[in-house]
Write an enzyme that holds these catalytic residues in place. Structure first.
Site, PDB file in Angstrom:
ATOM      1  N   HIS A  44     -69.954  48.013  13.206  1.00  0.00           N
ATOM      2  CA  HIS A  44     -69.253  48.089  14.539  1.00  0.00           C
ATOM      3  C   HIS A  44     -67.786  48.459  14.967  1.00  0.00           C
ATOM      4  O   HIS A  44     -66.672  48.114  15.404  1.00  0.00           O
ATOM      5  CB  HIS A  44     -69.531  47.229  15.739  1.00  0.00           C
ATOM      6  CG  HIS A  44     -71.290  46.689  15.880  1.00  0.00           C
ATOM      7  ND1 HIS A  44     -71.704  46.205  16.630  1.00  0.00           N
ATOM      8  CD2 HIS A  44     -72.776  48.382  15.603  1.00  0.00           C
ATOM      9  CE1 HIS A  44     -73.707  46.611  17.143  1.00  0.00           C
ATOM     10  NE2 HIS A  44     -73.549  47.501  15.863  1.00  0.00           N
ATOM     11  N   SER A  45     -66.943  49.126  13.444  1.00  0.00           N
ATOM     12  CA  SER A  45     -65.563  49.475  13.612  1.00  0.00           C
ATOM     13  C   SER A  45     -65.451  50.649  14.309  1.00  0.00           C
ATOM     14  O   SER A  45     -65.623  50.621  14.981  1.00  0.00           O
ATOM     15  CB  SER A  45     -65.410  49.211  11.617  1.00  0.00           C
ATOM     16  OG  SER A  45     -65.808  48.395  10.905  1.00  0.00           O
TER      17      SER A  45
END
Length: 604
Positions: free
Chosen positions: A536-537
């Site tokens: 989930h960057s």
């Protein structure tokens, strides 16, 4: 396929992930005369089984995968000297074609917290509804029913996930709700819906549902295997993109550069890793970083590549009963696979249309749990969570099968049997990192990537507690047959917490495991050894005021230049309390509206 190069388009997208597909697809549908080009380093995903068959999602994370990029972070003392690996999508459709397909939306207040005009939840909820077809339950006020992205319960149920909910409500003493993705409900056990088409049983991704569904429009083009090097400017106006053949997708291709021109707009949409590094290669960024790479500065924007954020995930394996339904036999390619494929091909059902993840809780600690947690978390609780009852601290979930973690995968040594795993991940960690370009010792370009994982002492506390709580839940589930010891903390000999095989679950009212100080230290070290990205960057080209290290304004324009926007998860200024696909789609819908307005196109 040979491409007519050089050429000119109206809009050029540097990157072809989730958000790019949404914007390009919407704009092409609004005005089919617009000449739109998507340049994507990865390969096409059209109808490829690894992308459209839901059960295959773990294969995209295999060490040999070319559908993701494995970004290697700098070693960190907080991770016991480990260099964390953070994959991101690397194919047409990006993360939407490789993710775990879990349908999670953050609390509406997350968007309000951004404090950005046009991005308040009130403005965004209509777009959330516009993008989805919620097949689970009709007439819910925050869900949509005729959008391109399908949301369903998948092709069949797995009982392990029902057990997780049963024990969670009875033992963990939390409520049950059918829908906890209504943008407010929290701390409640619920089924976990999926980005899977309930009729066809196929993954519901951005590439197939926004771009590949317009084959009739020759003005919408996707060139795969094309790596964007930099943006071309004339007097600080973006006029095109320089690119080359990607060495992974096209290992034998000529590496010479080509330029494609954009008459109206360039949109950088290469994600939290690609977007800041494209900007830096184009001379937009902090002076010191550009200088050490020998790049002439065009615009001084020190926020480029800063504010990297993610969610911190731990995956822990357990043994499951022989009669439990899990994904393991399918993933091992046993005889059930052919039978399941036959069923899926004819009806869209079976475990092929499953991810093995059917239940979750967006968890907040109660008073008793808060007291049991390390006091290092208390200031963070008081400052951020206490008065925001819609903000979960973490998500706890169950997987019907063995999911190999990135740090210590056991797939090669585990005997063929049934497994189940728990996953728990924190949603608003304090720590932040950064992503920049650098020149390596051999003179090539590399990434200077710092995850920041666990840098703030409060971030590990909910993980340490999450291990204990999820273990107590799993011990009480009917399918529980013990722990996979190699995937758990290394407890001292004789510890009451020692991991072992079991003949069945403990009683619902059995006492909890009592952990000693040495056991607690083992759990803490375990998390430093295995905590990983939740894939989930975000945050590295933040939509904030320029004075606050912002990179883009509320209309996604890059500060200091014209005709250049960034649109992807890199613009998110503050973390969101959910898996990020829902927000990536939403950014795409909002960006398509913004661009259509600016071009004078009707987007109804």
């Amino acid at each position: 396929m040979s491409h007519p190069i050089p050429s000119e388009f109206d809009i050029v997208f540097a990157g072809g992930g989730t958000t790019a597909c949404v914007i390009a697809g919407r704009l092409a549908a609004y005005d089919p005369s617009l000449r739109i080009l998507i340049l994507e380093a990865g390969q096409h995903t059209l109808n490829k089984p690894i992308h459209v068959q839901p059960f295959q999602y773990p294969l995209n994370q295999a060490p040999t995968s070319t559908t993701v990029t494995f970004n290697i972070g700098n070693p960190s003392t907080r991770l016991n000297g480990r260099a964390p690996i953070v994959p991101c999508g690397r194919c047409v459709g990006g993360g939407s074609c490789v993710n775990f397909m879990v349908y999670t939306r953050p609390p509406a207040s997350d968007y309000d917290d951004w404090g950005t005009n046009g991005w308040e939840s009130e403005s965004l909820i209509p777009l959330m509804k516009k993008l989805e077809t919620y097949e689970v339950q009709p007439d819910l006020p925050t869900h949509g029913y005729d959008g391109p992205i399908k949301v369903s319960s998948g092709g069949c149920k797995v009982g392990i996930c029902d057990e997780f909910i049963q024990v969670g409500t009875a033992y963990h003493k939390r409520q049950y709700a059918d829908d906890t993705n209504d943008l407010k409900t929290c701390n409640t056990y619920s089924p976990w819906r999926k980005y899977i088409d309930g009729t066809t049983g196929r993954r519901s991704d951005a590439a197939h549902h926004y771009v590949y569904n317009q084959p009739h429009n020759s003005n919408l083009q996707v060139w795969d295997g094309k790596l964007v090097k930099r943006i071309i400017f004339e007097d600080k106006r973006a006029v095109g993109v320089e690119f080359t053949s990607d060495p992974v997708s096209c290992p034998d291709a000529d590496r010479s550069s080509s330029i494609v021109r954009a008459s109206k707009l360039v949109v950088v949409s290469a994600g939290a890793f690609g977007s800041p590094t494209i900007l830096e290669r184009s001379g937009i960024g902090a002076e010191a970083i550009l200088k050490r790479c020998g790049i002439e500065q065009l615009v001084n924007l020190p926020g480029v590549g800063e504010n990297y954020q993610d969610h911190n995930l731990a995956i822990v394996p357990y043994l499951a009963a022989d009669n439990a339904v899990t994904m393991d036999a399918l993933w091992r390619g046993e005889s059930i696979l052919q039978e399941s494929l036959t069923q899926w091909n004819s009806s869209g059902k079976s475990l092929i249309a499953q991810n093995g993840i059917d239940s979750k809780i967006k968890w907040r600690p109660d008073d008793e749990e808060l007291k049991a947690m390390d006091p290092a978390f208390q200031p963070r609780w008081n400052e951020f969570f206490q008065d925001r009852p819609d903000k979960p601290v973490a998500i706890f979930t169950s997987f019907a099968g063995y999911i190999p973690p990135l740090a210590r995968p056991l797939s090669d040594i585990l005997p063929p049997r049934n497994y189940m795993s728990t996953g728990y991940y924190t949603l608003y960690p304090v720590s932040v990192g950064s992503v920049h370009i650098k020149v390596t010792e051999d003179g090539k370009e590399g990434k200077d990537f710092t995850t920041g994982f666990l840098d703030d002492p409060s971030d590990i506390v909910p993980l340490d507690f999450g291990y204990k709580k999820t273990r107590e839940i799993f011990r009480r589930m009917a399918s529980y047959r013990g722990e996979v010891a190699a995937g758990h903390p290394d407890f001292p000999e004789g510890s009451a917490a020692a991991c072992r095989e079991a003949s069945g679950p403990v009683d619902l009212n059995a006492p909890d495991i009592v952990y000693t100080a040495e056991d607690d230290e083992a759990i803490n070290q375990f998390h430093r050894d295995i905590v990983q990205t939740a894939w989930h960057s975000l945050g590295t080209c933040a939509m904030k005021p320029e004075a606050d290290q912002g990179v883009v304004d509320a209309r996604l324009n890059v500060y200091g230049v014209s005709n250049l926007k960034v649109a992807d998860m890199s613009i998110v200024p503050l973390n969101v309390g959910a898996n990020t696909y829902s927000t990536a789609l939403l950014i795409g819908e909002r960006a398509a509206m913004i661009i259509a307005e600016e071009l004078g196109i009707n987007c109804i």
